[in-house]
Design a protein around this motif. Structure first.
Motif, PDB file in Angstrom:
ATOM      1  N   GLU A  56       0.841  -1.214   0.000  1.00 46.78           N
ATOM      2  CA  GLU A  56       0.000   0.000   0.000  1.00 46.78           C
ATOM      3  C   GLU A  56       0.867   1.253   0.000  1.00 46.78           C
ATOM      4  O   GLU A  56       0.588   2.214  -0.728  1.00 46.78           O
ATOM      5  CB  GLU A  56      -0.916   0.009   1.230  1.00 46.78           C
ATOM      6  CG  GLU A  56      -2.054  -0.973   1.112  1.00 46.78           C
ATOM      7  CD  GLU A  56      -3.036  -0.899   2.263  1.00 46.78           C
ATOM      8  OE1 GLU A  56      -4.165  -1.370   2.099  1.00 46.78           O
ATOM      9  OE2 GLU A  56      -2.668  -0.379   3.356  1.00 46.78           O
ATOM     10  N   TYR A  61      -1.033   4.041  -1.894  1.00 50.99           N
ATOM     11  CA  TYR A  61      -1.143   5.382  -1.291  1.00 50.99           C
ATOM     12  C   TYR A  61      -0.571   6.478  -2.188  1.00 50.99           C
ATOM     13  O   TYR A  61      -1.222   7.524  -2.344  1.00 50.99           O
ATOM     14  CB  TYR A  61      -0.494   5.421   0.102  1.00 50.99           C
ATOM     15  CG  TYR A  61      -1.177   4.589   1.176  1.00 50.99           C
ATOM     16  CD1 TYR A  61      -2.473   4.092   1.020  1.00 50.99           C
ATOM     17  CD2 TYR A  61      -0.523   4.320   2.378  1.00 50.99           C
ATOM     18  CE1 TYR A  61      -3.079   3.335   2.020  1.00 50.99           C
ATOM     19  CE2 TYR A  61      -1.118   3.573   3.385  1.00 50.99           C
ATOM     20  CZ  TYR A  61      -2.400   3.078   3.207  1.00 50.99           C
ATOM     21  OH  TYR A  61      -2.985   2.343   4.208  1.00 50.99           O
ATOM     22  N   HIS A  81      -0.010   2.445  10.033  1.00 56.18           N
ATOM     23  CA  HIS A  81       0.871   1.318   9.680  1.00 56.18           C
ATOM     24  C   HIS A  81       2.082   1.279  10.619  1.00 56.18           C
ATOM     25  O   HIS A  81       2.532   0.200  11.019  1.00 56.18           O
ATOM     26  CB  HIS A  81       1.385   1.461   8.240  1.00 56.18           C
ATOM     27  CG  HIS A  81       0.373   1.102   7.189  1.00 56.18           C
ATOM     28  ND1 HIS A  81       0.698   1.038   5.852  1.00 56.18           N
ATOM     29  CD2 HIS A  81      -0.936   0.776   7.273  1.00 56.18           C
ATOM     30  CE1 HIS A  81      -0.377   0.707   5.155  1.00 56.18           C
ATOM     31  NE2 HIS A  81      -1.392   0.539   6.003  1.00 56.18           N
ATOM     32  N   HIS A 115      -8.573   0.175  10.901  1.00 60.23           N
ATOM     33  CA  HIS A 115      -7.832   0.696   9.738  1.00 60.23           C
ATOM     34  C   HIS A 115      -8.439   0.170   8.429  1.00 60.23           C
ATOM     35  O   HIS A 115      -8.647   0.916   7.474  1.00 60.23           O
ATOM     36  CB  HIS A 115      -6.364   0.273   9.892  1.00 60.23           C
ATOM     37  CG  HIS A 115      -5.468   0.705   8.782  1.00 60.23           C
ATOM     38  ND1 HIS A 115      -4.917   1.957   8.714  1.00 60.23           N
ATOM     39  CD2 HIS A 115      -5.033   0.045   7.689  1.00 60.23           C
ATOM     40  CE1 HIS A 115      -4.173   2.051   7.617  1.00 60.23           C
ATOM     41  NE2 HIS A 115      -4.221   0.902   6.976  1.00 60.23           N
ATOM     42  N   GLU A 119     -10.248   2.063   5.158  1.00 58.03           N
ATOM     43  CA  GLU A 119      -9.840   1.857   3.760  1.00 58.03           C
ATOM     44  C   GLU A 119     -11.019   1.381   2.913  1.00 58.03           C
ATOM     45  O   GLU A 119     -11.228   1.857   1.798  1.00 58.03           O
ATOM     46  CB  GLU A 119      -8.685   0.854   3.686  1.00 58.03           C
ATOM     47  CG  GLU A 119      -7.407   1.475   4.237  1.00 58.03           C
ATOM     48  CD  GLU A 119      -6.173   0.608   4.113  1.00 58.03           C
ATOM     49  OE1 GLU A 119      -5.081   1.149   4.302  1.00 58.03           O
ATOM     50  OE2 GLU A 119      -6.285  -0.607   3.848  1.00 58.03           O
TER      51      GLU A 119
HETATM   52 FE   LIG Z   1      -3.419   0.225   5.128  1.00 52.83          FE
END
Ligand SMILES: [Fe+2]
Ligand SMILES: [Fe+2]
Length: 192
Positions: A56, A61, A81, A115, A119
């Motif tokens: 990611e 990202y 993270h 989390h 997302e």
């Molecule tokens: Fe993530």
């Protein structure tokens, strides 16, 4: 003409699949499991989360950052993270016979659930609204290639921990096989 890009699953579907896969592993972890099984499950979770977070951070990202409507969720993704990596480090260094091992797994599970929910309810729908299907698929191809690089050095360890952690679960065997097929599909399917 054969095109790898057209055959690759979208990056958003791959991310959802990783999330489901790691949650299945968390659900296998219960306080009454043997210490060796607890350790194997924890290692499977830690490896999967580390690889997923790196993918990611390197691919999803950066592609999403300029497009994200909800910058608050975008901006807290990487710090979350880092907090997850801190828990992973402590978990790896904790004896599975110690009650702290259970606490750390459940704390990690709570953080990951939160989390993942951000997302799946914000970033992934935004990606699907703002990027074309071709772009999502092209990012999926990049993710598969990078995943192979990250998994290859750990493949033996991951296979061993999966076998120990899931020894009593046919569901997990199915998930493991599905995961391997999913990752390899873009590269093995023959052109029609
Ligand atoms: Fe993530
Ligand atoms: Fe994720």
């Amino acid at each position: 003409m054969f095109s790898l890009k057209k055959l690759s699953p979208s990056i958003t579907d791959m991310i959802r699949f990783d999330h489901s896969h790691v949650m299945v592993t968390f659900h296998q972890y219960t306080g009454d499991k043997r210490p060796s099984v607890k350790k194997a499950l924890a290692e499977t979770i830690c490896d999967a989360l580390e690889i997923h977070a790196t993918l990611e951070e390197e691919i999803f990202y950066p592609a999403m950052r300029p497009l994200a409507g909800n910058q608050k969720v975008m901006e807290k993704s990487e710090p979350e993270h880092m907090e997850m990596r801190r828990l992973i480090h402590e978990l790896r260094n904790t004896d599975p016979r110690d009650s702290r091992h259970d606490e750390l797994v459940f704390e990690l599970m709570r953080d990951v659930q939160h989390h993942v929910a951000d997302e799946e309810t914000v970033l992934l729908p935004e990606a699907e609204q703002t990027m074309t299907k071709d772009r999502l698929s092209e990012l999926g191809t990049q993710m598969t290639k990078r995943r192979l690089e990250l998994v290859t050095p750990k493949a033996g360890k991951i296979a061993k921990n999966t076998a120990v952690g899931f020894s009593s679960s046919t569901a997990a065997v199915v998930m493991g096989v599905a995961g391997a097929l999913f990752a390899a599909r873009a590269f093995t399917r023959k052109p029609s």
